[in-house]
Design an enzyme around this catalytic site. Structure first.
Site, PDB file in Angstrom:
ATOM      1  NE  ARG A  28      39.314  28.020  28.896  1.00  0.00           N
ATOM      2  CZ  ARG A  28      38.252  28.799  28.822  1.00  0.00           C
ATOM      3  NH1 ARG A  28      37.050  28.252  28.715  1.00  0.00           N
ATOM      4  NH2 ARG A  28      38.376  30.118  28.862  1.00  0.00           N
ATOM      5  CG  ASP A  72      45.481  39.775  49.023  1.00  0.00           C
ATOM      6  OD1 ASP A  72      45.648  38.710  48.408  1.00  0.00           O
ATOM      7  OD2 ASP A  72      45.158  40.837  48.458  1.00  0.00           O
ATOM      8  CD  GLU A  81      44.368  38.055  43.461  1.00  0.00           C
ATOM      9  OE1 GLU A  81      43.885  37.902  42.317  1.00  0.00           O
ATOM     10  OE2 GLU A  81      43.649  38.148  44.492  1.00  0.00           O
TER      11      GLU A  81
END
Length: 296
Positions: free
Chosen positions: A204, A92, A160
């Site tokens: 990370r 979206d 989202e």
């Protein structure tokens, strides 16, 4: 998904596999531009989903399943026994007016189903790139099937930006054998474009992405005429004071060693200059990297 290895302790050269299996990236640039020029708001990603489904079906041996939790869809690549890896992209766009000046800039406007207000629309969060990258990744994985085994699920998530699309897909039976029956993943991988050097992927140890929670706050006052403020309880003043005080959550109540964000993205009250309104609304978004930081 497991990379094949011989009995000798051989580690496949991922870069070499990618180099020989990489799809024609030039063919994906027009696709990216198409997504960028034609963004769609949350809950309204119908055309975007149709283009994605069409591309997945053009690839060989991809099992495509659509209309999951709205306009969500998946493409399943099966390649023998092994782990299942789910790769996810969001679809979206945002209610933002594009001012980039690009030849393929969005000029689109849509009526937002959330409030029936027409707004400009732009892929300002990079979801157009996420879609294109995941489609190209599926193309690449199909080209190097001799180098891995298992199952890959290419998942395209709607809605989202409002934080509800993933749950909607699960609630709609994403993994339910009696409905969409998508294989349950052993690993879920997602990524996000960032302003960094092209061609690099950063990661990370530990938590990489933050939680994001949105709030709609209504402050109730007592309205009246602007000439008689003493007879009212002004919600605009309440809202202004609240916005300032919210900023102290991070500066005075959060551990300085923890990252946290409190953003007031919108403040809405009244319609004219000489009337004090009955209420004010604040749209607030908070982000944190730990449960303690979130609960603050």
């Amino acid at each position: 998904m497991v990379l094949n290895a011989s009995i000798k302790t051989y580690t496949p050269d991922i870069s070499r596999i990618i180099a020989r299996s990489r799809p024609d990236i030039a063919s994906y640039e027009p696709l990216y531009r198409k997504f960028h020029t034609n963004p769609e708001l949350s809950l309204q990603e119908e055309a975007t989903a149709a283009v994605i489904a069409g591309h997945l079906r053009s690839l060989k041996d991809v099992d495509v399943r659509t209309n999951i939790g709205g306009h969500g869809l998946v493409g399943i690549i099966r390649n023998g026994n092994g782990k299942t890896v789910l790769l996810r992209a969001d679809m979206d766009a945002l209610p933002v007016e594009e001012q980039t000046g690009l030849s393929y800039a969005s000029t689109k406007r849509m009526v937002d189903v959330a409030d029936d207000v027409e707004r400009p629309v732009m892929h300002a969060c990079g979801h157009d790139m996420h879609i294109t990258s995941l489609l190209a990744a599926g193309d690449l994985l199909l080209s190097c099937r001799d180098s891995w085994n298992g199952t890959v699920v290419l998942l395209f998530q709607p809605n989202e930006e409002r934080g509800a699309g993933a749950q909607a897909m699960v609630d709609d039976g994403l993994y339910d054998e009696g409905k969409h029956a998508v294989p349950k993943p052993d690993v879920v991988l997602g990524s996000h474009v960032m302003p960094m050097k092209a061609g690099y992927i950063n990661t990370r140890r530990g938590v990489f992405g933050s939680t994001a929670i949105s709030y709609r706050v209504t402050l109730f006052g007592r309205g009246g005429h602007g000439s008689r403020p003493h007879t009212t309880i002004d919600p605009v003043v309440l809202a202004a004071s609240t916005v300032m005080k919210l900023q102290t959550i991070v500066s005075r109540e959060t551990n300085p060693q923890e990252a946290a964000v409190v953003t007031v993205g919108a403040s809405q009250a009244g319609t004219v200059e000489n009337v004090i309104s009955e209420e004010a609304k604040l749209l607030v978004n908070t982000r944190a990297f730990s449960a303690d930081g979130r609960d603050k």
